[in-house]
Motif scaffolding. Structure first.
Motif, PDB file in Angstrom:
ATOM      1  N   SER A  71       0.812  -1.215   0.000  1.00  0.00           N
ATOM      2  CA  SER A  71       0.000   0.000   0.000  1.00  0.00           C
ATOM      3  C   SER A  71       0.847   1.267   0.000  1.00  0.00           C
ATOM      4  N   VAL A  72       1.881   1.286   0.802  1.00  0.00           N
ATOM      5  CA  VAL A  72       2.738   2.467   0.900  1.00  0.00           C
ATOM      6  C   VAL A  72       3.410   2.753  -0.440  1.00  0.00           C
ATOM      7  N   VAL A  73       3.916   1.729  -1.078  1.00  0.00           N
ATOM      8  CA  VAL A  73       4.598   1.882  -2.365  1.00  0.00           C
ATOM      9  C   VAL A  73       3.603   2.314  -3.440  1.00  0.00           C
ATOM     10  N   ARG A  74       2.426   1.674  -3.470  1.00  0.00           N
ATOM     11  CA  ARG A  74       1.420   2.023  -4.468  1.00  0.00           C
ATOM     12  C   ARG A  74       0.986   3.475  -4.339  1.00  0.00           C
ATOM     13  N   HIS A  75       0.784   3.951  -3.128  1.00  0.00           N
ATOM     14  CA  HIS A  75       0.371   5.340  -2.935  1.00  0.00           C
ATOM     15  C   HIS A  75       1.486   6.313  -3.302  1.00  0.00           C
ATOM     16  N   ARG A  76       2.725   5.944  -3.033  1.00  0.00           N
ATOM     17  CA  ARG A  76       3.845   6.807  -3.420  1.00  0.00           C
ATOM     18  C   ARG A  76       3.926   6.925  -4.941  1.00  0.00           C
ATOM     19  N   VAL A  77       3.772   5.807  -5.640  1.00  0.00           N
ATOM     20  CA  VAL A  77       3.796   5.819  -7.101  1.00  0.00           C
ATOM     21  C   VAL A  77       2.621   6.639  -7.630  1.00  0.00           C
ATOM     22  N   SER A  78       1.455   6.469  -7.033  1.00  0.00           N
ATOM     23  CA  SER A  78       0.275   7.234  -7.461  1.00  0.00           C
ATOM     24  C   SER A  78       0.488   8.727  -7.292  1.00  0.00           C
ATOM     25  N   ARG A  79       1.044   9.131  -6.153  1.00  0.00           N
ATOM     26  CA  ARG A  79       1.292  10.563  -5.915  1.00  0.00           C
ATOM     27  C   ARG A  79       2.278  11.126  -6.928  1.00  0.00           C
ATOM     28  N   ARG A  80       3.333  10.379  -7.205  1.00  0.00           N
ATOM     29  CA  ARG A  80       4.322  10.843  -8.184  1.00  0.00           C
ATOM     30  C   ARG A  80       3.706  10.982  -9.565  1.00  0.00           C
ATOM     31  N   LEU A  81       2.949   9.975  -9.984  1.00  0.00           N
ATOM     32  CA  LEU A  81       2.314  10.031 -11.299  1.00  0.00           C
ATOM     33  C   LEU A  81       1.293  11.161 -11.373  1.00  0.00           C
ATOM     34  N   ARG A  82       0.526  11.340 -10.318  1.00  0.00           N
ATOM     35  CA  ARG A  82      -0.481  12.415 -10.295  1.00  0.00           C
ATOM     36  C   ARG A  82       0.183  13.777 -10.452  1.00  0.00           C
ATOM     37  N   HIS A  83       1.300  13.969  -9.769  1.00  0.00           N
ATOM     38  CA  HIS A  83       2.031  15.231  -9.859  1.00  0.00           C
ATOM     39  C   HIS A  83       2.569  15.439 -11.280  1.00  0.00           C
ATOM     40  N   LEU A  84       3.134  14.400 -11.872  1.00  0.00           N
ATOM     41  CA  LEU A  84       3.696  14.512 -13.210  1.00  0.00           C
ATOM     42  C   LEU A  84       2.616  14.784 -14.253  1.00  0.00           C
ATOM     43  N   VAL A  85       1.487  14.099 -14.143  1.00  0.00           N
ATOM     44  CA  VAL A  85       0.415  14.283 -15.116  1.00  0.00           C
ATOM     45  C   VAL A  85      -0.231  15.659 -14.950  1.00  0.00           C
ATOM     46  N   SER A  86      -0.377  16.129 -13.728  1.00  0.00           N
ATOM     47  CA  SER A  86      -1.016  17.437 -13.533  1.00  0.00           C
ATOM     48  C   SER A  86      -0.214  18.554 -14.187  1.00  0.00           C
ATOM     49  N   ALA A  87       1.111  18.405 -14.248  1.00  0.00           N
ATOM     50  CA  ALA A  87       1.944  19.417 -14.902  1.00  0.00           C
ATOM     51  C   ALA A  87       1.792  19.382 -16.417  1.00  0.00           C
ATOM     52  N   ARG A  88       1.304  18.264 -16.956  1.00  0.00           N
ATOM     53  CA  ARG A  88       1.213  18.111 -18.401  1.00  0.00           C
ATOM     54  C   ARG A  88      -0.216  18.185 -18.932  1.00  0.00           C
ATOM     55  N   LEU A  89      -1.221  18.196 -18.079  1.00  0.00           N
ATOM     56  CA  LEU A  89      -2.609  18.193 -18.526  1.00  0.00           C
ATOM     57  C   LEU A  89      -2.952  19.411 -19.375  1.00  0.00           C
ATOM     58  N   GLY A  90      -2.386  20.563 -19.050  1.00  0.00           N
ATOM     59  CA  GLY A  90      -2.689  21.776 -19.798  1.00  0.00           C
ATOM     60  C   GLY A  90      -2.167  21.757 -21.219  1.00  0.00           C
ATOM     61  N   THR A  91      -1.185  20.916 -21.499  1.00  0.00           N
ATOM     62  CA  THR A  91      -0.605  20.850 -22.840  1.00  0.00           C
ATOM     63  C   THR A  91      -1.309  19.828 -23.726  1.00  0.00           C
ATOM     64  N   LEU A  92      -2.202  19.024 -23.157  1.00  0.00           N
ATOM     65  CA  LEU A  92      -2.882  17.991 -23.933  1.00  0.00           C
ATOM     66  C   LEU A  92      -4.038  18.593 -24.724  1.00  0.00           C
ATOM     67  N   PRO A  93      -4.386  17.977 -25.860  1.00  0.00           N
ATOM     68  CA  PRO A  93      -5.506  18.477 -26.664  1.00  0.00           C
ATOM     69  C   PRO A  93      -6.824  18.403 -25.885  1.00  0.00           C
ATOM     70  N   ALA A  94      -7.748  19.254 -26.276  1.00  0.00           N
ATOM     71  CA  ALA A  94      -9.065  19.284 -25.626  1.00  0.00           C
ATOM     72  C   ALA A  94      -9.766  17.946 -25.824  1.00  0.00           C
ATOM     73  N   GLY A  95     -10.434  17.482 -24.782  1.00  0.00           N
ATOM     74  CA  GLY A  95     -11.188  16.245 -24.853  1.00  0.00           C
ATOM     75  C   GLY A  95     -10.365  14.986 -24.705  1.00  0.00           C
ATOM     76  N   THR A  96      -9.129  15.098 -24.266  1.00  0.00           N
ATOM     77  CA  THR A  96      -8.275  13.930 -24.104  1.00  0.00           C
ATOM     78  C   THR A  96      -8.535  13.274 -22.756  1.00  0.00           C
ATOM     79  N   ALA A  97      -8.625  11.951 -22.773  1.00  0.00           N
ATOM     80  CA  ALA A  97      -8.738  11.174 -21.543  1.00  0.00           C
ATOM     81  C   ALA A  97      -7.544  10.231 -21.487  1.00  0.00           C
ATOM     82  N   LEU A  98      -6.816  10.269 -20.374  1.00  0.00           N
ATOM     83  CA  LEU A  98      -5.624   9.439 -20.181  1.00  0.00           C
ATOM     84  C   LEU A  98      -5.863   8.442 -19.061  1.00  0.00           C
TER      85      LEU A  98
END
Length: 154
Positions: A71-98
């Motif tokens: 659980s600890v490892v999974r949540h750490r990976v999730s937090r890292r991925l969430r942070h990385l994706v949030s920085a890139r969401l604004g650059t993605l085309p409109a209507g994109t689902a990842l």
């Protein structure tokens, strides 16, 4: 944390992206992407689960299974991925689902390694230009016009 409008939360949304979207795999993660055309989404009257009332927002969801770690490892990976994706969401085309699916090697990866895998996958899907996202610009420790540091602490 991602805003509610930027998250995939329903299992139907995940299922549609995983089945209909394109996929790019890397060593530590797999990115599934489904881009809907905003004009096409407005024309269709069917209630598709991926198309929300505001089609312009890019949305993301994460899959981190028990194969990644406890659980600890999974949540750490999730937090890292969430942070990385949030920085890139604004650059993605409109209507994109990842949907970003973490693989077991992501448990021992640094944030920089996860970020490079994410960028490579997004570039392969044609969702990210070759330039670096604004949040990943290296910071200079001293101004360029400053005198060279000779190692003196005084």
């Amino acid at each position: 944390m991602l805003p509610a409008a930027a998250r995939l939360r329903r299992s139907e949304d995940f299922r549609v992206v995983l089945r209909r979207g394109s996929r790019a795999g890397r060593r530590r993660l797999v990115v599934h992407a489904l881009t809907t055309d905003p004009s096409e989404a407005a024309d269709t009257a069917q209630s598709s689960t991926v198309q929300s009332t505001t089609v312009s927002a890019a949305r993301a969801g994460f899959v981190v299974s028990k194969a990644v770690g406890n659980s600890v490892v999974r949540h750490r990976v999730s937090r890292r991925l969430r942070h990385l994706v949030s920085a890139r969401l604004g650059t993605l085309p409109a209507g994109t689902a990842l949907v970003v699916r973490a693989l077991p090697p992501s448990s021992t990866a640094s944030s920089a390694e996860l970020g490079s895998d994410l960028d490579a996958a997004l570039r392969r899907l044609g969702l990210l230009s070759s330039r670096r996202p604004a949040g990943d610009v290296p910071r200079q420790t001293r101004p360029a016009d400053a005198a060279p540091d000779n190692g003196s602490a005084v």
